[in-house]
Scaffold this active site. Sequence first.
Site, short mmCIF file in Angstrom:
data_model
loop_
_atom_site.label_atom_id
_atom_site.label_comp_id
_atom_site.label_asym_id
_atom_site.label_seq_id
_atom_site.Cartn_x
_atom_site.Cartn_y
_atom_site.Cartn_z
CG ASP A 197 48.71 39.80 33.12
OD1 ASP A 197 48.07 38.63 33.43
OD2 ASP A 197 49.56 39.97 34.09
CB CYS A 235 44.70 31.07 44.41
SG CYS A 235 44.58 31.43 45.61
#
EC number: 2.7.1.105
Length: 397
Positions: A197, A235
């Site tokens: 991550d 996004c």
Amino acid sequence: MGGSSDSDSHDGYLTSEYNSSNSLFSLNTGNSYSSASLDRATLDCQDSVFFDNHKSSLLSTEVPRFISNDPLHLPITLNYKRDNADPTYTNGKVNKFMIVLIGLPATGKSTISSHLIQCLKNNPLTNSLRCKVFNAGKIRRQISCATISKPLLLSNTSSEDLFNPKNNDKKETYARITLQKLFHEINNDECDVGIFDATNSTIERRRFIFEEVCSFNTDELSSFNLVPIILQVSCFNRSFIKYNIHNKSFNEDYLDKPYELAIKDFAKRLKHYYSQFTPFSLDEFNQIHRYISQHEEIDTSLFFFNVINAGVVEPHSLNQSHYPSTCGKQIRDTIMVIENFINHYSQMFGFEYIEAVKLFFESFGNSSEETLTTLDSVVNDKFFDDLQSLIESNGFA
């Protein structure tokens, strides 16, 4: 349901006339948190017809997809008995999985990875897999706190700013430490699925990651073989970005900082990342696959998936899978579960997120107006225009 007029087709969204993955990263003007935009996103999550009706305005693709009316009870989870006597080997080693996250800050990478773990744990095909997230930001904070016994120190100069492009070496050090921790725990059989991550936002970083994967897989001292899976999280909805920035102001870096200072610092950090970001593309996927095949001297597995705008935008033409001819059942089962998670993410988790965004902006009228004023003063049209300029300067508009 699912229809929209031209007048609201981009309300609050980043433009997405799709030719390649790069075109996803383009901003347009519009209300940052328009009720119409959020209501439409909510309907999109509920309406499977939306994807067919809006291919041209979202992601152009000729590949249709069936969306189950009940995504939490999918056919692949039914009447299946796991065959533990059928392990999959590559190069004589048992396979494990490494998921490489790619995406700018405040796009939902960490949230989506936690949802993915939940999905893997709840599916009989994959519920025996031990999953763990290796977060570069947490490693950075652990090392920093151990060194200076304080949260993130906000800088006044570019030389002190960890996230300034001039200080890439510092960020790369934390990323490499995190990556080595993942390899170490995989090799010690402490987990079966390691999720790396980090933003992994440059081609150079990603090249290094896959060089290290090849080194791990070809090392005679390594106990397992890593199957790499790339998950890019994007996004381009302004409401989502604004909401995510608000939430970021409460993370561990800003626990001792005033809200306004935290918002300003994170907004500056986001601009730094935008200035360096290169989206992962199908061309890069093919280059990586060739590199791995040449260095490992076998036809190896490689997979690439996308979650865009909480799963509302369909990324069909972006996703890519390469199964070698000798690919075993374990890999196919695991990828099938992950692919199903990606395809149904908006219905499984996206709807709840969009409702939270709507509630966040609606509730300001009754409570913390000062907070919204502060957020609006920083994350405003000029901020998004600046991000757009950074995107265009990188050639990805």
